[in-house]
Design a protein around this motif. Structure first.
Motif, PDB file in Angstrom:
ATOM      1  N   LEU A 273      46.491  16.403  18.859  1.00  0.00           N
ATOM      2  CA  LEU A 273      46.124  17.823  18.844  1.00  0.00           C
ATOM      3  C   LEU A 273      45.040  18.104  19.880  1.00  0.00           C
ATOM      4  N   LEU A 274      43.998  17.287  19.920  1.00  0.00           N
ATOM      5  CA  LEU A 274      42.927  17.499  20.895  1.00  0.00           C
ATOM      6  C   LEU A 274      43.450  17.344  22.323  1.00  0.00           C
ATOM      7  N   LYS A 275      44.299  16.363  22.541  1.00  0.00           N
ATOM      8  CA  LYS A 275      44.846  16.141  23.883  1.00  0.00           C
ATOM      9  C   LYS A 275      45.735  17.300  24.318  1.00  0.00           C
ATOM     10  N   ARG A 276      46.514  17.835  23.385  1.00  0.00           N
ATOM     11  CA  ARG A 276      47.370  18.973  23.711  1.00  0.00           C
ATOM     12  C   ARG A 276      46.531  20.198  24.086  1.00  0.00           C
ATOM     13  N   LEU A 277      45.490  20.467  23.315  1.00  0.00           N
ATOM     14  CA  LEU A 277      44.629  21.610  23.616  1.00  0.00           C
ATOM     15  C   LEU A 277      43.943  21.447  24.969  1.00  0.00           C
ATOM     16  N   HIS A 278      43.515  20.229  25.260  1.00  0.00           N
ATOM     17  CA  HIS A 278      42.892  19.955  26.560  1.00  0.00           C
ATOM     18  C   HIS A 278      43.885  20.223  27.691  1.00  0.00           C
ATOM     19  N   ARG A 279      45.111  19.789  27.527  1.00  0.00           N
ATOM     20  CA  ARG A 279      46.134  20.034  28.544  1.00  0.00           C
ATOM     21  C   ARG A 279      46.419  21.532  28.694  1.00  0.00           C
ATOM     22  N   ASP A 280      46.293  22.265  27.587  1.00  0.00           N
ATOM     23  CA  ASP A 280      46.560  23.695  27.607  1.00  0.00           C
ATOM     24  C   ASP A 280      45.389  24.510  28.144  1.00  0.00           C
ATOM     25  N   GLY A 281      44.311  23.836  28.533  1.00  0.00           N
ATOM     26  CA  GLY A 281      43.192  24.530  29.154  1.00  0.00           C
ATOM     27  C   GLY A 281      42.025  24.857  28.251  1.00  0.00           C
ATOM     28  N   TRP A 282      42.065  24.375  27.013  1.00  0.00           N
ATOM     29  CA  TRP A 282      40.948  24.603  26.104  1.00  0.00           C
ATOM     30  C   TRP A 282      39.823  23.602  26.383  1.00  0.00           C
ATOM     31  N   THR A 283      38.581  24.046  26.256  1.00  0.00           N
ATOM     32  CA  THR A 283      37.429  23.154  26.278  1.00  0.00           C
ATOM     33  C   THR A 283      37.194  22.691  24.852  1.00  0.00           C
ATOM     34  N   VAL A 284      37.357  21.407  24.592  1.00  0.00           N
ATOM     35  CA  VAL A 284      37.259  20.861  23.237  1.00  0.00           C
ATOM     36  C   VAL A 284      35.856  20.321  23.006  1.00  0.00           C
ATOM     37  N   VAL A 285      35.208  20.816  21.955  1.00  0.00           N
ATOM     38  CA  VAL A 285      33.858  20.383  21.602  1.00  0.00           C
ATOM     39  C   VAL A 285      33.837  20.005  20.120  1.00  0.00           C
ATOM     40  N   LEU A 286      33.178  18.915  19.795  1.00  0.00           N
ATOM     41  CA  LEU A 286      33.002  18.509  18.405  1.00  0.00           C
ATOM     42  C   LEU A 286      31.689  19.074  17.880  1.00  0.00           C
ATOM     43  N   ALA A 287      31.694  19.557  16.636  1.00  0.00           N
ATOM     44  CA  ALA A 287      30.469  20.025  15.975  1.00  0.00           C
ATOM     45  C   ALA A 287      30.338  19.249  14.678  1.00  0.00           C
ATOM     46  N   THR A 288      29.437  18.284  14.640  1.00  0.00           N
ATOM     47  CA  THR A 288      29.377  17.337  13.534  1.00  0.00           C
ATOM     48  C   THR A 288      27.944  16.948  13.223  1.00  0.00           C
ATOM     49  N   SER A 289      27.709  16.524  11.997  1.00  0.00           N
ATOM     50  CA  SER A 289      26.399  15.992  11.633  1.00  0.00           C
ATOM     51  C   SER A 289      26.288  14.511  11.958  1.00  0.00           C
ATOM     52  N   ALA A 290      27.402  13.906  12.364  1.00  0.00           N
ATOM     53  CA  ALA A 290      27.390  12.474  12.708  1.00  0.00           C
ATOM     54  C   ALA A 290      26.718  12.250  14.060  1.00  0.00           C
ATOM     55  N   GLY A 291      26.141  11.082  14.217  1.00  0.00           N
ATOM     56  CA  GLY A 291      25.529  10.711  15.482  1.00  0.00           C
ATOM     57  C   GLY A 291      25.488   9.205  15.620  1.00  0.00           C
ATOM     58  N   GLY A 292      25.071   8.726  16.765  1.00  0.00           N
ATOM     59  CA  GLY A 292      24.893   7.303  16.974  1.00  0.00           C
ATOM     60  C   GLY A 292      26.143   6.490  16.730  1.00  0.00           C
ATOM     61  N   ALA A 293      25.981   5.378  15.999  1.00  0.00           N
ATOM     62  CA  ALA A 293      27.095   4.467  15.743  1.00  0.00           C
ATOM     63  C   ALA A 293      28.188   5.133  14.915  1.00  0.00           C
ATOM     64  N   GLU A 294      27.793   6.026  14.011  1.00  0.00           N
ATOM     65  CA  GLU A 294      28.786   6.720  13.185  1.00  0.00           C
ATOM     66  C   GLU A 294      29.698   7.585  14.046  1.00  0.00           C
ATOM     67  N   LEU A 295      29.100   8.354  14.951  1.00  0.00           N
ATOM     68  CA  LEU A 295      29.900   9.194  15.831  1.00  0.00           C
ATOM     69  C   LEU A 295      30.792   8.342  16.723  1.00  0.00           C
TER      70      LEU A 295
END
Length: 218
Positions: A92-114
């Motif tokens: 899904l993310l790869k398809r959106l990227h190919r379609d011209g969308w800028t994909v950004v993650l919004a998460t509370s995860a960071g570091g090794a978890e991310l």
């Protein structure tokens, strides 16, 4: 004009919500708190300190919040090499990227978890940036994580869509002024997501991908 597709991660792209439930339940149990797994599940998606406050209210010592968070992190860390993506999350993310969308993650995860989550999703080439709860003063349901994601993408709210699985996601996206897409794979009922601001709800990333042409991400 650029368009941004902003995604929550846990429960939206990665099948991790119930792991978080188990690890939070155990961390709380070890600290002497009896909290039902149902209540923990409904709180998943909040930043750690807010989750503890939401579950325990006045029945807690705020000075021990960091200990509870550290205990959860240690328990959850045991699963880093086994985290699983939800169906078609990466495609899904790869398809959106190919379609011209800028994909950004919004998460509370960071570091090794991310890092573990991104390895599980396996779509790094499609992800432009990540907005973490560490980058803002208030996490979801405040709009700041989504607003920060839009800043990273360089896209106004009216040119963005936010995809998430919890009421906290839908409230954050609605307050940020973006269209909100809910997914059921995190375990939250459709009616709750709609009430919190979802414009449309899909079963999981696979169903969203299959319905892309008729979705807000068309």
């Amino acid at each position: 004009m650029e368009r941004a597709a902003v995604f929550d991660v846990d429960g939206t792209l990665a099948d991790t919500n119930h792991l978080h439930v188990t690890c939070w339940w155990e961390a709380l149990r070890q600290a002497g708190h009896r909290v039902s797994m149902h209540d923990v599940h409904r709180a998943v998606g909040l930043p750690s300190a807010d989750l503890v406050a939401h579950l325990l209210g006045g029945d807690r010592d705020p000075d021990r919040d960091a200990e509870l968070s550290a205990a959860h992190k240690a328990l959850y860390g045991q699963y880093f090499d086994r985290l699983a993506p939800l169906p078609d999350a990466g495609p899904l993310l790869k398809r959106l990227h190919r379609d011209g969308w800028t994909v950004v993650l919004a998460t509370s995860a960071g570091g090794a978890e991310l890092g573990a989550l991104r390895r599980a999703i396996d779509a790094d080439e499609a992800i432009t940036a990540t907005a973490s709860a560490d980058d803002v003063e208030q996490g979801k349901p405040a709009p700041e994580p989504v607003e920060h994601a839009l800043e990273l993408a360089g896209v106004p709210a009216e040119r963005a869509v936010f995809v998430g699985d919890t009421v906290w996601d839908m409230r954050a996206g609605s307050r940020a002024g973006v269209r909100c897409v809910g997914v059921l794979c995190g375990g939250i009922p459709r009616a709750d997501l709609v009430e919190a601001g979802a414009d449309v709800v899909y079963d999981d990333p696979s169903r969203l991908l299959a319905s892309l042409s008729d979705s807000p991400l068309a």
